[in-house]
Design a protein around this motif. Structure first.
Motif, PDB file in Angstrom:
ATOM      1  N   ALA A 112      25.123   9.709  36.415  1.00 33.78           N
ATOM      2  CA  ALA A 112      26.405   9.098  36.777  1.00 33.78           C
ATOM      3  C   ALA A 112      26.208   8.045  37.852  1.00 33.78           C
ATOM      4  N   GLY A 113      27.089   7.053  37.855  1.00 35.11           N
ATOM      5  CA  GLY A 113      27.128   6.047  38.923  1.00 35.11           C
ATOM      6  C   GLY A 113      28.378   6.243  39.748  1.00 35.11           C
ATOM      7  N   TRP A 114      28.240   6.218  41.059  1.00 34.50           N
ATOM      8  CA  TRP A 114      29.393   6.451  41.932  1.00 34.50           C
ATOM      9  C   TRP A 114      30.492   5.418  41.706  1.00 34.50           C
ATOM     10  N   TRP A 115      30.141   4.209  41.304  1.00 33.24           N
ATOM     11  CA  TRP A 115      31.149   3.163  41.061  1.00 33.24           C
ATOM     12  C   TRP A 115      31.098   2.707  39.605  1.00 33.24           C
ATOM     13  N   ASP A 116      31.019   3.687  38.707  1.00 27.58           N
ATOM     14  CA  ASP A 116      31.080   3.408  37.274  1.00 27.58           C
ATOM     15  C   ASP A 116      32.517   3.071  36.906  1.00 27.58           C
TER      16      ASP A 116
ATOM     17  N   ARG B  25      32.467  -5.657  36.347  1.00 27.71           N
ATOM     18  CA  ARG B  25      31.385  -4.719  36.637  1.00 27.71           C
ATOM     19  C   ARG B  25      31.366  -4.273  38.100  1.00 27.71           C
ATOM     20  N   THR B  26      32.003  -5.026  38.991  1.00 30.43           N
ATOM     21  CA  THR B  26      31.913  -4.676  40.411  1.00 30.43           C
ATOM     22  C   THR B  26      33.280  -4.487  41.067  1.00 30.43           C
ATOM     23  N   TRP B  27      34.347  -4.358  40.289  1.00 34.04           N
ATOM     24  CA  TRP B  27      35.675  -4.353  40.908  1.00 34.04           C
ATOM     25  C   TRP B  27      35.897  -3.146  41.803  1.00 34.04           C
TER      26      TRP B  27
END
Length: 607
Positions: free
Chosen positions: A277-281, A435-437
């Motif tokens: 998992a990615g924390w900012w997925d 992708r970075t919001w």
């Protein structure tokens, strides 16, 4: 693969494939062929085999709806280069009904009726693929693994449900687990409008990926002009997009969504499984955590593991992973994952190399910016501590004592709060910042009259928040429905010498949205009684973040997040997809912070 399709694919999977299909200096030979399934349908498959076979190799399979004919040699791209250097037989496959594969595509195809010997699903297609590979591809060692990101992570989980005997270990990465509760298409019943609209069209308007022609750049305006969701089929899709029709026909958490979820399909882990998992997925943060949680409840053989890092959707697959948007993590987390975690995982399980010493949970702790190992996830040693809302925008660990106190704001569907700074580009379109919001500076909405903010005093020591978070809101509305968006924010010092542009930055470390009609039941919504104080328990999931000394902790609450979340009419209607323009109305919402109704964030604090 067209330039447009390649662009979409790279955005979806984090720039995994960037090289030519099979350059001359690759250590792998390439072939593309059709593999027959039990019902006669053939699936397009690309196979890369080591040129100089010095041993028998295991298979590594990735099954995808995004097209494999353009797949590059595995030793030439960052995602699996460390694996390719170890030596595997890499297999990439178009799933049924996509790109060059035969058959009919169904979004997240339901599991088959096992009483019907002729029934098929993604699990049987995976089984049949391995059966063919074992018999027809030489120099294999009889063992296999699967991996993949997003939809490919989901197909990985499907392959592990009724696994072929050769399937030993898998790594699902950012799989969706429940498209109504927390992944791509809904969060707690709130519909993810822009993503649901654009992704459904991209996957189902044609057999290959295509973008909807909006005719404008800032889609905040386009979605606002769309009006009621009923206009989607009336003006654009004309009932030709099956997934959109499912959205409109199943607005609540009924059997359709429940049977599609992994919680419904999964039992105990039957193969070694590493969730990533990615924390900012921005798409599937809920999914891998939920998949791990479901399997962990029945893991008697210690086959279930989880990894989480400071990434967006697929961000671990390519690049250094030392930054995301404006946030710097001080070290390259991508290579650490690819070499020290992913490559070790498959080398041990499929080739018998290494010590097999994998921590139950490996997570990157942001703020302190260090990797941490835990024996359970969430960590059992974390202590629950409540952070309460107080007057004058204050947050405190002291429980409020006022007999009656609240903060209010007016939410107007005609003027919704944008979910990120404008312009809001097409999700997978040119120049998109999608992708970075989740790492954007939240000051762009901080002083809006329809956004409430509370923050602590400056922290006098570091505070590590590790594990599960909940928002416990006591709230009322003058309407009969409402959305609650809750954001936990790390506020940087006003003066930040390490990087002056980060001075005062409001960094969102956790968030989610909850549709008020589902406060008692996701299956059976109820209108809200106007002006009645109700309790809302909002799952903010898990984090591992240190709020550093000198920073502040902030909470923001609002009732629109547009257009990632559709506008709640704030007047109860049985199906928001059928709402009329006259149903949308402004309403006053109140968050209580009294002794009787102490709204707060429930933290998991590591001492």
């Amino acid at each position: 693969m067209s330039k447009l399709t390649a662009t979409i694919f790279l955005l979806l999977l984090g720039a995994i494939i960037t090289q030519a299909q099979n350059p001359a200096d690759s250590k792998y030979d390439r072939q593309e062929l059709m593999i027959p399934m039990r019902d006669g349908v053939k699936l397009n498959t690309v196979i890369f085999t080591p040129k100089a076979a010095t041993e028998k190799y295991p298979f590594l399979l990735r099954r995808t709806p995004y097209g494999v004919s353009g797949a590059g040699a595995p030793d030439k791209g960052a995602y699996v280069k460390d694996l390719a250097d170890d030596g595997y037989i890499f297999v990439y496959q178009d799933i049924r009904g996509r790109y060059k594969s035969e058959g009919k595509f169904e979004m997240q195809r339901f599991s088959r009726n096992k009483k019907d010997p002729k029934a098929i699903d993604e699990s049987t297609d995976t089984y049949d693929t391995f059966e063919w590979l074992l018999k027809n591809i030489p120099n294999n060692n009889g063992k296999a693994g699967m991996y993949g990101i997003s939809y490919d992570g989901w197909t990985t989980m499907q392959g592990a449900i009724d696994p072929h005997p050769a399937l030993i270990a898998v790594s699902e990465q950012a799989t969706p687990s429940d498209m109504w509760l927390g992944d791509d298409f809904h969060h707690n019943g709130a519909f993810r409008l822009s993503y649901g609209f654009e992704y459904a069209f991209m996957e189902e308007a044609a057999k290959t990926d295509s973008l909807f022609a909006f005719g404008m750049h800032d889609l905040y305006d386009w979605y606002l002009q769309l009006g009621s969701l009923a206009n989607v089929n009336k003006k654009y899709f004309h009932n030709h997009i099956p997934t959109w029709n499912d959205f409109a026909s199943h607005p609540h958490y009924d059997a359709f969504w429940q049977k599609q979820s992994l919680a419904y399909r999964l039992d105990s882990p039957r193969v070694y499984t590493m969730h990533v998992a990615g924390w900012w997925d921005q798409e599937d943060f809920y999914g891998p955590q939920k998949a791990y949680e479901v399997l962990e409840k029945k893991d008697r053989s210690h086959k279930n593991y989880i990894v989480a890092g400071p990434w967006n959707h697929g961000g671990w697959a390519g690049g250094p992973g030392n930054t995301l948007g404006n946030i710097n993590f001080d070290k390259e987390t991508g290579p650490t994952f690819r070499k020290d975690i992913q490559a070790r995982w498959f080398a041990y399980h499929l080739k018998g190399k290494g010590d097999g010493n994998f921590a139950e949970a490996i997570t990157f702790q942001t703020g302190s910016n260090v990797w941490k190992n835990y024996t359970s996830w969430p960590p059992a040693e974390a202590v629950k501590q409540n952070l309460y809302f107080h007057p004058n925008g204050q947050l405190s660990f002291d429980k409020p004592s006022a007999p009656k106190a609240f903060d209010s704001y007016v939410s107007d569907p005609a003027h919704p709060v944008p979910y990120r700074s404008r312009p809001i580009e097409q999700t997978y379109g040119p120049g998109s910042r999608w992708r970075t919001w989740l790492t954007e500076d939240q000051r762009f909405v901080h002083n809006r009259p329809d956004v409430l903010s509370w923050q602590t005093d400056v922290l006098q020591e570091d505070m590590a928040i590790t594990g599960q978070l909940w928002a416990r809101l006591f709230a009322a509305t003058t309407g009969s429905d409402v959305d609650w968006v809750v954001k936990l924010i790390d506020v940087y010092p006003a003066e930040y010498p390490q990087d002056r542009k980060m001075g005062g930055y409001q960094f969102m470390v956790s968030n989610d949205v909850f549709r008020g009609r589902y406060r008692k039941s996701f299956e059976h919504p109820e209108p809200i009684v106007p002006n009645k104080v109700e309790t809302y328990n909002i799952d903010l999931h898990t984090i591992n973040h240190v709020f550093k000394k000198g920073h502040r902790i902030m909470v923001q609450v609002q009732s629109s997040w547009f257009p990632i979340i559709d506008r709640n009419p704030q007047k109860y209607v049985p199906n928001i997809f059928e709402a009329k323009e006259t149903d949308f109305q402004a309403a006053t919402h109140s968050i209580y912070r009294s002794a009787q109704f102490p709204s707060h964030i429930e933290l998991s604090v590591m001492k």
